[in-house]
Enzyme design. Structure first.
Site, PDB file in Angstrom:
ATOM      1  N   SER A 256       0.853  -1.189   0.000  1.00 36.31           N
ATOM      2  CA  SER A 256       0.000   0.000   0.000  1.00 36.31           C
ATOM      3  C   SER A 256       0.888   1.236   0.000  1.00 36.31           C
ATOM      4  CB  SER A 256      -0.914   0.014   1.233  1.00 36.31           C
ATOM      5  OG  SER A 256      -0.144   0.182   2.411  1.00 36.31           O
ATOM      6  N   LYS A 257       0.267   2.394  -0.040  1.00 35.60           N
ATOM      7  CA  LYS A 257       1.020   3.641  -0.159  1.00 35.60           C
ATOM      8  C   LYS A 257       1.909   3.919   1.050  1.00 35.60           C
ATOM      9  CE  LYS A 257      -1.788   6.110  -3.532  1.00 35.60           C
ATOM     10  NZ  LYS A 257      -2.564   7.328  -3.831  1.00 35.60           N
ATOM     11  N   ARG A 258       1.599   3.275   2.188  1.00 38.86           N
ATOM     12  CA  ARG A 258       2.464   3.506   3.349  1.00 38.86           C
ATOM     13  C   ARG A 258       3.857   2.895   3.147  1.00 38.86           C
ATOM     14  NH1 ARG A 258      -1.018  -0.445   5.306  1.00 38.86           N
ATOM     15  NH2 ARG A 258      -0.048  -2.398   5.975  1.00 38.86           N
TER      16      ARG A 258
END
Length: 494
Positions: A256-258
């Site tokens: 994910s973007k994290r």
């Protein structure tokens, strides 16, 4: 006779291209092309609420950048169009009504309020649909239809036994039929659901291999029950392992973007080359027989086999992607490197000409991403404020005193050069070191420090001087000499 292999990439135009979607497209392309087959592009835009303006252009641009050329699609046509699902509305209605007519599907008139209440109750159906309309009397169905009552079409799913399908990667998968809800085929707005449209389109477009992420494994029995209801041939299923990301604590979770940029366009913006991204994601869940890592797209086609796909989740390692990117940059012809690097050279040198070949020579072996370039050569635009202590270097045997002597000796030699080129600077400085009876490093360390104002630089003194030009080089060396003289004066006073 075996059918020609046909795969399809069927993205929804809902925004950016996630690396997971791009990997699916790549594997579909490789499966098709490694078997002499066709790769089809289909736009699945039946979920109008999630439609994003311009997202179709993102799909086309991404495929073009990575070299995945489709054989059929909305933009080039083909024998099985239209290739945009919203343009196939009547096709889906025809097949849904066929199943109703055969008693394999039915009209459901339940309101949204009733369905919401069912989901909240979580009774014996687990909050799923309770098949309320499955056994409505025919006359009641006709009355409701005549009255224009909003409805969906649902498939009659088996309530007993189990459904088994075979996946090339994961083997046989079995789902108990009691876990399957009577799935909606056609929504009240006349548009098909994702599952139904997929099956109809894949059959009509003669798709032989359905490739997708393993998160769709449990929904595959729904597909198979539709194929069975129509009496159609079931395609070969190839489910790909999840792509995971590394967490700070050492664990992994779904990418994910994290974890970092997950969109293809964002990675390109950060300086990752499309060909490096493709090469890297090809190895996320697939292992070539010879454990080789670097492949062009054509080489991937020649080496790819479904048998090399793994069940295990693949971890997206940004450090590894950076390594791939650096390898691709170093493998470029110098002319191509210069062409791609020029926008970044111009951030530092917006006007005029410089010895671009020298910049290319010192940077190509060191750069991992092109956007690093301005930061690496910012000292060429503006001399950093640096301490005189940088002139002291044990390995080069320099100190404040002899560094001043070296600059004093270098300045008139450089000022007298008839032409300012890399070769002329190198020749003059090597001759000077020989005449002074010192090692090259003893002369060149202070010259480089004065010219660059920092200890670590891409390239050495010759390259830096040639890029700076005569006037700026002499100015900086004089400033370095003044700094050393000032330092010597303060020492004398003490």
């Amino acid at each position: 006779m075996a059918r020609k292999v046909r795969t399809r990439f069927a993205p929804s135009p809902t925004g950016f291209m996630h690396v997971g979607n791009l990997r699916t497209a790549l594997f579909e392309y490789l499966i098709a092309k490694s078997n002499g087959g066709d790769f089809i592009l289909r736009i699945e835009d039946t979920d109008q609420e999630r439609y994003v303006e311009g997202a179709e252009d993102v799909i086309y641009d991404t495929l073009r950048q990575v070299g995945l050329k489709h054989d059929e699609g909305p933009d080039i046509g083909g024998g099985y169009g239209p290739y945009v699902q919203s343009q196939r509305k009547e096709i889906y209605r025809k097949y849904a009504e066929q199943l109703v007519g055969e008693g394999k599907a039915y009209c459901c008139f339940c309101t949204k309020e009733r369905l919401d209440a069912l989901h909240e109750s979580k009774g014996e159906n687990g909050g799923g649909y309770d098949r309320h309309c499955r056994s409505l009397p025919p006359e009641e169905v006709r009355r409701l239809l005549a009255a224009g009552t909003p409805h969906v079409i649902r498939q009659k799913m088996p309530t007993e036994g189990s459904t088994t399908f075979h996946d090339v990667v994961y083997g046989p998968i079995t789902i108990e039929n009691k876990e399957l809800e009577d799935q909606v085929l056609l929504k009240s707005d006349g548009l098909p659901t994702y599952n139904f449209a997929n099956v109809v389109d894949d059959h009509l477009m003669r798709i032989t291999h359905v490739v997708r992420g393993c998160e769709y494994l449990t929904s595959t029995p729904k597909y198979n029950l539709l194929y069975e209801a129509f009496g159609w041939e079931v395609p070969t299923y190839v489910h790909l392992p999840l792509i995971m990301g590394k967490n700070p604590d050492g664990t992994v979770s779904k990418l994910s973007k994290r974890h970092g940029s997950t969109g293809f366009a964002d990675l390109v913006k950060e300086g990752y080359l499309p060909e490096a991204v493709v090469n890297y994601i090809a190895l996320l869940g697939w292992c070539p027989k010879d454990n080789r890592e670097l492949f062009t797209l054509d080489e991937l086609v020649r080496n790819f086999s479904i048998g090399g796909i793994s069940k295990s989740p693949a971890v997206f390692d940004y450090d590894k992607l950076l390594w791939f990117n650096g390898e691709y940059i170093r493998a470029m012809a110098p002319e191509e490197f210069r062409h791609r690097a020029m926008p970044y050279f111009r951030e530092v040198f917006p006007e005029g000409e410089r010895p671009w070949d020298v910049l290319t020579a010192i940077l190509q072996p060191r750069v991992s991403r092109f956007p690093e370039i301005p930061g690496m050569i910012a000292f060429l635009r503006e001399l950093p404020d640096y301490p005189a202590d940088l002139f002291v270097n044990k390995k080069s045997k320099t100190n404040l005193e002899n560094s001043a002597e070296m600059l004093n000796a270098a300045l008139p030699v450089l000022e007298a050069l008839p032409e300012w080129t890399l070769d002329s600077i190198r020749g003059a400085m090597m001759e000077l070191a020989k005449r002074l009876g010192v090692k090259n490093g003893t002369l060149l360390w202070p010259v480089r420090i004065a010219a660059a104002g920092q200890a670590v630089t891409p390239g050495g003194a010759f390259e830096i001087l040639s890029i700076l030009g005569r006037e700026e080089s002499l100015r900086r060396l004089k400033l370095g000499l003044a700094k050393l003289n000032a330092q010597g004066g303060s020492q004398d006073e003490r």
